[in-house]
Design an enzyme around this catalytic site. Structure first.
Site, PDB file in Angstrom:
ATOM      1  N   SER A 190       9.060   7.895   0.018  1.00 30.30           N
ATOM      2  CA  SER A 190       9.762   6.821  -0.691  1.00 30.30           C
ATOM      3  C   SER A 190       9.870   7.101  -2.183  1.00 30.30           C
ATOM      4  O   SER A 190       8.982   7.691  -2.802  1.00 30.30           O
ATOM      5  CB  SER A 190       9.043   5.490  -0.474  1.00 30.30           C
ATOM      6  OG  SER A 190       9.067   5.119   0.880  1.00 30.30           O
TER       7      SER A 190
ATOM      8  N   SER B  24       0.767   6.376  -0.364  1.00 27.62           N
ATOM      9  CA  SER B  24      -0.578   5.897  -0.032  1.00 27.62           C
ATOM     10  C   SER B  24      -1.604   7.022  -0.124  1.00 27.62           C
ATOM     11  O   SER B  24      -1.433   8.080   0.477  1.00 27.62           O
ATOM     12  CB  SER B  24      -0.601   5.297   1.380  1.00 27.62           C
ATOM     13  OG  SER B  24       0.263   4.193   1.462  1.00 27.62           O
TER      14      SER B  24
ATOM     15  N   GLU C 160       4.728   9.141  14.328  1.00 30.70           N
ATOM     16  CA  GLU C 160       4.113   7.867  13.952  1.00 30.70           C
ATOM     17  C   GLU C 160       4.454   6.770  14.949  1.00 30.70           C
ATOM     18  O   GLU C 160       3.647   5.861  15.184  1.00 30.70           O
ATOM     19  CB  GLU C 160       4.588   7.478  12.546  1.00 30.70           C
ATOM     20  CG  GLU C 160       3.909   6.237  11.985  1.00 30.70           C
ATOM     21  CD  GLU C 160       4.396   5.893  10.587  1.00 30.70           C
ATOM     22  OE1 GLU C 160       3.668   5.157   9.891  1.00 30.70           O
ATOM     23  OE2 GLU C 160       5.485   6.339  10.197  1.00 30.70           O
TER      24      GLU C 160
END
Length: 391
Positions: free
Chosen positions: A131, A163, A248
């Site tokens: 992102s 993250s 994922e």
């Protein structure tokens, strides 16, 4: 319809349960908690390495990569047993489930040994640089550039919401290598060590956890990265991206089903309105399990149904969010401070179960974003299930 597993799957389950019974760390040995999604305490590194060496880390992998060539159904019961005990097999989930998996799918043999194996063995940790400030859900809109300079790329740009980046050793970073190509076709993927000159990481808090730092802004200013660190072909990053998110999403619905059942178990309705909402959430829980079982059966037959995974993602994430909201409404003002669960967290679980109902509700929004937003999933469902035009 078969609602039970075959003997080989149950034997696989039995062996894994025996491993857990024999090797689970003692509660007194696991007091240090994870500080971010790329910070792995020493005891957790040892636990992850032990699972790798016994083939129980990612059982669908071949033995040299921490598995035992397990079938889809065997992988399912492996996750089911972890869920029963609320165990995480890694405190670096994106490193294990997305980054190492992407390297194994698209990397060279040398890259697998240099990067994937150390990530799987918890010798290093990894974060995912996708992102950007102007390209969140729209990965194809990314602007971070990598210009080829001989045997290196020179990288300039910015990532956000990365993250665990401040605790990670390496970033799987999506960059634009051909600004003249259609935006889906000019993207490449680089493994960038976080100690590379020109890489700056700035962690920042979220509204959900103002005292916990996990999100990061990451800046690249003339960072030089070897071409040997590129995963997949130049300008072939879109395929890697789809593969990364595919890893994922495959059994993501199971985590939502577990979370929903945890919420339903922790919350008890107080009024007639609460009971009506509670009943709807119970039905959502059963529906998610049944639809998920159908998708699991299809995967076991070798069928790939991306649209079914999108339906499960929307249902699971939004039902979990609705359950959190209903519970917060029922608890009222006390939900701003009172813990949602009073029992201490299990020692191998990364979640903070002492959070208030309000914090738990805020965190539920992440489920509708991570792994593909609800809006993107609805587009996939509209096109591939309902047959609606792209425009």
């Amino acid at each position: 319809m078969q609602l039970t597993f075959d003997a080989d799957v149950e034997e696989f389950r039995r062996k894994f349960v025996e491993f857990l019974d024999e090797h689970m760390p003692a509660p007194g040995d696991v007091t240090e908690r994870s500080k971010s999604s790329a910070h792995v305490p020493d005891w957790a590194r040892r636990w992850q390495r032990l699972m790798f060496e016994h083939g129980w880390l990612l059982p669908g992998n071949p033995p040299e990569f921490g598995g035992r060539n397990a079938t889809v159904l065997q992988q399912y019961v492996h996750l089911e047993e972890l869920s029963k005990r609320r165990i995480y097999h890694s405190f670096n989930p994106q490193g294990l489930g997305i980054i190492a998996a992407s390297i194994l799918s698209f990397g060279t043999d040398e890259q697998k040994q240099r990067w994937a194996v150390p990530i799987l063995r918890a010798e290093i940790t990894a974060a995912l640089g996708m992102s950007e400030p102007g390209a969140g859900s729209d990965l194809a809109g990314l602007r971070t550039r990598a210009v080829r300079a001989g045997a290196e790329y020179v990288v300039d740009g910015q990532k956000v919401w990365t993250s665990g980046a401040h605790d990670a050793d390496v970033l799987l970073t999506f960059v634009r290598t051909d600004p003249t190509a259609p935006k889906h076709r000019g993207i490449s993927v680089l493994l960038i060590p976080t100690d590379t000159p020109g890489v700056t990481r700035r962690p920042f808090p979220s509204v959900c956890s103002p005292d916990d730092l996990d999100f990061n802004e990451v800046y690249f200013e003339g960072a030089r990265v070897p071409v040997a660190n590129r995963i997949g072909p130049e300008n072939g990053g879109w395929q890697v991206a789809n593969g990364s998110l595919g890893h994922e999403r495959t059994l993501l619905w199971l985590s939502f089903a577990d979370r929903l059942e945890d919420l339903l178990g922790d919350f008890r309705p107080r009024t007639e309105l609460d009971r009506d909402a509670y009943a709807r959430l119970v039905m959502d829980s059963y529906a998610l399990r049944m639809l998920g079982s159908g998708a699991l059966a299809a995967a076991a037959r070798g069928e790939q149904d991306t649209a079914a995974l999108s339906i499960l993602k929307v249902l699971g994430s939004e039902a979990s969010q609705a359950a959190s909201e209903r519970a917060l409404d029922a608890v009222g003002i006390e939900g701003l401070t009172h813990p949602a669960v009073t029992a201490p967290p299990p020692p191998l679980n990364i979640e903070h179960f002492s959070a208030s109902w309000f914090e738990r509700y805020l965190r539920s929004f992440a489920g509708t974003i991570a792994g593909g937003t609800s809006e993107i999933q609805r587009n996939i469902i509209a096109q591939r299930v309902l047959g609606l035009p792209r425009s």
